[in-house]
Scaffold this active site. Structure first.
Site, PDB file in Angstrom:
ATOM      1  N   LYS A  75      -3.338   5.128  10.251  1.00  0.00           N
ATOM      2  CA  LYS A  75      -4.196   5.038   9.071  1.00  0.00           C
ATOM      3  C   LYS A  75      -5.568   5.639   9.362  1.00  0.00           C
ATOM      4  O   LYS A  75      -6.113   5.472  10.460  1.00  0.00           O
ATOM      5  CB  LYS A  75      -4.335   3.574   8.652  1.00  0.00           C
ATOM      6  CG  LYS A  75      -5.109   3.352   7.349  1.00  0.00           C
ATOM      7  CD  LYS A  75      -5.100   1.879   6.966  1.00  0.00           C
ATOM      8  CE  LYS A  75      -5.956   1.610   5.742  1.00  0.00           C
ATOM      9  NZ  LYS A  75      -5.968   0.180   5.367  1.00  0.00           N
ATOM     10  N   SER A 151      -5.447  -1.073   0.795  1.00  0.00           N
ATOM     11  CA  SER A 151      -5.954   0.234   1.134  1.00  0.00           C
ATOM     12  C   SER A 151      -5.018   1.047   2.028  1.00  0.00           C
ATOM     13  O   SER A 151      -5.263   2.217   2.291  1.00  0.00           O
ATOM     14  CB  SER A 151      -7.314   0.094   1.823  1.00  0.00           C
ATOM     15  OG  SER A 151      -7.179  -0.592   3.058  1.00  0.00           O
ATOM     16  N   SER A 175      -4.627  -5.503   2.512  1.00  0.00           N
ATOM     17  CA  SER A 175      -4.304  -4.084   2.570  1.00  0.00           C
ATOM     18  C   SER A 175      -3.051  -3.707   3.337  1.00  0.00           C
ATOM     19  O   SER A 175      -2.676  -2.540   3.356  1.00  0.00           O
ATOM     20  CB  SER A 175      -5.498  -3.303   3.147  1.00  0.00           C
ATOM     21  OG  SER A 175      -6.577  -3.355   2.255  1.00  0.00           O
TER      22      SER A 175
END
Length: 493
Positions: A75, A151, A175
């Site tokens: 990520k 996210s 997230s």
């Protein structure tokens, strides 16, 4: 060369097994992943920073570890890769390169993974959708008109679309669990401190954040937690080590668990009837598996918890914007308007008020702890509604005008005094009101992809466990995975 069907038909441990037996190679697996990315990423925009040549060089190495040779994506926030841009989803950092690997990235590599790219996140990972000025809109492979959540939306979209069997993710307010629920994946959020975040930080978001992966199988998340868990040098504290490997927990029966469930939003906001019904269906399933199930909820003030979460959020946005401006020399106007409003509010926060609200986290943890004296797990919907449509959360014109006024007047203090922060807290969390409890209490939780909506979109359910009880969650997850298998449930794209 491994076929596309064979590649898609295995989880990460399955692919590692093929490599170990000499049935394929790391290089072949990587080319399969790259071919799938070339096919689907233009439509879903999951990978924002390709690292193809780094991945190819890595695939030529003699790799060791439980995931040796498996393609993987990290990520684009927290999970730094030395020498590669680390944008955190914002324009000022698009070209800034991390000086070294994060501890978690090094552990991914030590596990034998072949990292070949980074996945999209909203600016500073601040939203439950994955859209940013820097990288554009990330879309849900189940329906391109809908969000994959956030996210870790890029990670979830990449896994759901079959680019990789699992991908790095983190969770400061939901997230991991939110995008897992949106994309039909398994998402486990570990206890605070279980997975290290060094060396650039000790705790992210005051300890509310935890890192792991989103995956298609429970065993991949369990084996990854085995590879990642334990402090690094200088960690702020050391959490109790598990009694046995997490992967071994999957072979153990969960026993008769006392499961409490609740479908009421802690904010008093609406919950989609399909999500209410899914919880009740899951309750019946759990009873059929031998568990004791009853309707109950911890005595936590939901609106107060939301205000405490938003207070932490504002303070961290202010700090991050200041750090990025000092690092890059950028103007504040280069950040997105939402980010700038929260930064102004964070700068206007009274330090004493910030600390007072941070101390309230202890009250929430104690209340949840008392609840777990008579219950083993807490079941809720992961989301309050199906994955929202792209653009559904765009601000109306009146709110955009008010936002512009606040920015023009540098009205962070006015924002706080007006009570708008409470309104923002309710409105911004109304569709995801169930996940922040786990973050502020530091407890482990998971989203399990048991059901789908009438429209064919994934519908995840959340289970929260006492601090340090990831093993309990994994044992139940394995039981649910056997009862209602989801691995073969994939979007058609």
């Amino acid at each position: 060369m491994i076929s596309a069907a064979d590649y898609a038909g295995h989880d990460a441990l399955g692919l590692a097994g093929l490599v170990a037996r000499g049935e394929t190679t790391a290089a072949e697996l990587l080319e399969a992943a790259l071919a799938r990315a070339a096919e689907v990423n233009p439509r879903i925009n999951a990978i924002n920073i390709p690292m193809h040549e780094i991945g190819r060089a890595r695939a030529r190495e003699a790799l060791q570890g439980p995931f040796a040779g498996v393609p993987f994506l990290i990520k684009d926030i927290v999970q730094d890769y030395g020498g590669v841009p680390a944008s955190s989803g914002c324009t000022p950092l698009r070209d800034w390169k991390a000086p070294s690997h994060a501890a978690i990235t090094q552990r991914f590599l030590d596990a034998g993974l072949v990292i070949f790219g980074k996945t999209a996140t909203p600016e500073l990972a601040l939203k439950g959708i994955t859209e940013s000025r820097a990288w554009g809109i990330t879309r849900n492979p189940w329906n391109l008109d809908h969000t994959p959540g956030g996210s870790s939306g890029g990670a979830a979209a990449a896994v759901a679309a079959g680019i990789v069997p699992m991908a790095g993710a983190n969770d400061g307010g939901g997230s991991i669990r939110i995008p897992a629920a949106c994309c039909g994946l398994f998402g486990l959020r570990p206890s605070r401190g279980r997975v290290p975040l060094g060396p650039r930080m000790g705790e992210a978001w005051e300890g509310a954040n935890s890192d792991l992966v989103v995956s298609r199988s429970v065993r991949d998340s369990a084996a990854m937690l085995d590879a990642l868990q334990g402090p690094d040098v200088g960690s702020p504290f050391e959490i109790r080590a598990p009694e046995r490997p997490y992967l071994d927990e999957l072979q153990r029966e969960p026993g008769r668990l006392r499961v409490a469930f609740c479908t009421r939003s802690p904010l008093g906001t609406p919950v989609d009837p399909q999500h209410v019904e899914a919880v009740r269906r899951a309750a019946k399933l759990l009873e059929s598996l031998g568990h004791h199930v009853e309707e109950a909820e911890p005595q936590v003030d939901g609106p107060l918890l939301a205000r405490c979460f938003i207070t932490m959020y504002m303070g961290n946005v202010a700090a991050s914007v200041a750090e990025i401006r000092a690092l890059t020399g950028c103007a504040e106007s280069e950040f997105e308007p939402d980010t700038r409003v929260f930064a102004q509010a964070g700068r206007a926060l009274d330090a004493g008020e910030y600390v007072r609200r941070r101390r309230l986290w202890n009250d929430f943890a104690r209340a949840l702890g008392r609840f777990f004296q008579s219950h083993d797990l807490y079941l809720t919907p992961t989301l309050a509604c199906p994955p929202v449509r792209i653009g559904e959360l765009d601000q109306p014109a009146a709110l955009r005008a008010a936002q512009k006024l606040v920015l023009g007047l540098r009205g962070g203090g006015l924002l706080l005094r007006s009570g708008m922060v409470e309104q923002i807290a309710t409105e911004s969390l109304a569709k995801v009101p169930f996940t922040q409890l786990s973050n502020l209490t530091g407890t482990p939780s998971m989203s399990v992809p048991l059901y789908q909506t009438a429209e064919g979109l994934p519908l995840g359910l959340q289970f929260v466990a006492p601090f340090g009880e990831e093993g309990r969650l994994l044992r139940l997850a394995a039981q649910l995975e056997r009862a209602l298998p989801w691995f073969g449930r994939v979007p058609s794209l």
